[in-house]
Design a protein around this motif. Structure first.
Motif, mmCIF file in Angstrom:
data_model
loop_
_atom_site.group_PDB
_atom_site.id
_atom_site.type_symbol
_atom_site.label_atom_id
_atom_site.label_comp_id
_atom_site.label_asym_id
_atom_site.label_seq_id
_atom_site.Cartn_x
_atom_site.Cartn_y
_atom_site.Cartn_z
ATOM 1 N N HIS A 51 -8.186 7.412 17.165
ATOM 2 C CA HIS A 51 -9.526 7.907 17.494
ATOM 3 C C HIS A 51 -9.687 8.064 18.992
ATOM 4 N N ARG A 96 -7.365 8.807 21.167
ATOM 5 C CA ARG A 96 -6.659 10.013 21.610
ATOM 6 C C ARG A 96 -7.426 11.278 21.230
ATOM 7 N N ARG A 97 -7.989 11.247 20.018
ATOM 8 C CA ARG A 97 -8.754 12.427 19.595
ATOM 9 C C ARG A 97 -9.994 12.594 20.450
ATOM 10 N N ARG A 144 -9.050 14.098 23.725
ATOM 11 C CA ARG A 144 -8.788 15.535 23.589
ATOM 12 C C ARG A 144 -10.087 16.320 23.507
ATOM 13 N N ASN A 145 -10.998 15.843 22.647
ATOM 14 C CA ASN A 145 -12.258 16.566 22.459
ATOM 15 C C ASN A 145 -13.088 16.568 23.730
ATOM 16 N N GLU A 191 0.200 10.154 13.231
ATOM 17 C CA GLU A 191 0.191 9.039 14.175
ATOM 18 C C GLU A 191 1.623 8.674 14.571
ATOM 19 N N GLU A 249 0.324 11.411 18.192
ATOM 20 C CA GLU A 249 -0.681 12.458 18.408
ATOM 21 C C GLU A 249 -1.060 12.531 19.892
ATOM 22 N N ASP A 298 -2.928 13.101 23.457
ATOM 23 C CA ASP A 298 -4.265 13.065 24.029
ATOM 24 C C ASP A 298 -4.371 14.195 25.062
#
Lengths: 63, 309
Positions: free
Chosen positions: A12, A14-15, A18-19, B10, B14, B16
């Motif tokens: 989460h 990392r996501r 990114r977002n 994962e 993944e 960043d």
């Protein structure tokens, strides 16, 4: 009953990174295009509207 | 998407935001930003700060996009070289297709936006630079000829010319000499690096001069190209953008770089191995100062000109 998942996983983070990065980049791009438009338009003097408004170059002396 | 899919992603690691940013080769981009900025600021035509900032940003994004395309194409080479194995594509953090899509999308965006912010000629030069780096250098020259660095160096030499054209709308002698300065500087810079990174290029089967013709020939070439670089550097002092600061810097930097290159040229392999390529590493470091300070001196002279000196 539905239970909300509260645990924050590495995935989460990392996501989110990114977002948030893409969001900030897009926001910066919008601000830059807006600033560029203001500079480009204001460089050519007053904008002349042709829809029911008198043209500056016709009404103001010396234009 | 199932849970199983999430776990698979994962395991692949993944990415960043930083991994995607790394695709743009930020260190190369910083040199592009600096040289393009100098090209834009030393030009005789004043540029509105917003237009100047936009032009530099889009030149940098264009350079970054060509870096992403290079990483997509060269993933197999990067994977076997120690220096590049941790890059986003070979390390598995970013899919090759993603790198390709990001490279293409940013290339188009940067070229179109530079045309709108500055002018068509600057945008055309940026498009050619991206094409030259991604296609001519990465896809063709790099795996084919030991002259890869010499001809491919043109891609890195365009940014100050694009900065100049963004301000003036035309190519002139000054911008061509700034181009020539980076173009002639690139071979000795990279060959000095190749002298102490040989096993990497050898493993990746990249035909660097050290691999195809040996180190003695590489040392000779480094000296030859540095001798060709000197008149370009001094010639720039005689143009409208040269001044007292640049002339002084150019004289000192050429003497310094030549001295370090002659030291590399005089060495043989056993003595280089004995001190772990200390002299070659010094020449590589001096080459970085050489380019940075040349462009810094051009900027200093322009600043003195604005101050009315």
């Amino acid at each position: 009953m539905v239970m909300a998942i509260r645990a924050e996983h590495e995935l989460h983070r990392r996501r989110f990174s990114r977002n948030a990065g893409v969001g900030l980049a897009l926001l910066g791009f919008v601000v830059l295009v807006f600033a560029l438009s203001v500079v480009k338009i204001s460089r050519h003097g007053p904008v002349e509207g042709f829809d029911h408004t008198p043209r500056h170059s016709l009404t103001e002396p010396g234009q | 998407m199932t849970d199983a899919t999430v776990i698979t992603r994962e395991d692949q690691g993944e990415a960043d935001f930083g991994d995607y940013f790394a695709l743009l080769k930020p260190r190369v981009m910083s040199l592009v930003i600096f040289t393009a900025l100098v090209g834009l600021l030393v030009a005789p035509v004043p540029v509105h700060p917003v237009v100047g900032l936009s032009a530099i940003l889009f030149i940098a994004i264009g350079a970054g996009a060509s870096g992403a395309l290079n990483m997509w194409w060269d993933a197999d080479i990067d994977a076997v070289m120690q220096r590049t194995a941790s890059r986003p594509v070979p390390s598995g953090k970013v899919e090759p297709g993603e790198a390709l899509a990001i490279g293409l999308a940013l290339s188009v965006m940067a070229v179109v936006m530079l045309a709108l912010a500055a002018n068509i000629l600057a945008a055309a030069l940026l498009a050619f630079t991206i094409f030259f780096y991604a296609v001519v250098y990465s896809m063709w020259l790099k795996r084919w000829t030991p002259q890869n660095i010499v001809i491919g160096g043109a891609a890195g030499a365009f940014p100050p010319m694009i900065g100049w054209v963004a301000a003036t709308g035309s190519v002139s002698l000054e911008s061509m000499l700034m181009f020539a300065l980076i173009f002639a500087w690139t071979p000795p810079h990279f060959w000095a690096l190749a002298l102490f990174m040989k096993s990497d290029y050898h493993k990746a089967r990249v035909p660097m001069l050290t691999v195809t013709h040996g180190r003695r020939v590489t040392r000779n070439h480094i000296l030859g190209y540095t001798l060709a670089l000197v008149p370009v550097s001094l010639g720039l002092a005689l143009t409208s953008i040269g001044g007292p600061v640049y002339l002084t810097a150019a004289l000192l930097l050429n003497a310094w770089f030549l001295a370090s290159v002659i030291a590399v040229w005089r060495r043989d392999e056993p003595s280089a191995k004995a001190d772990s390529y200390k002299v070659e590493k010094t020449a590589f470091r001096v080459s970085l100062y050489y380019l940075f300070l040349h462009f810094g001196a051009l900027l200093a002279d322009a600043t003195l000109g604005w101050a009315g000196w």
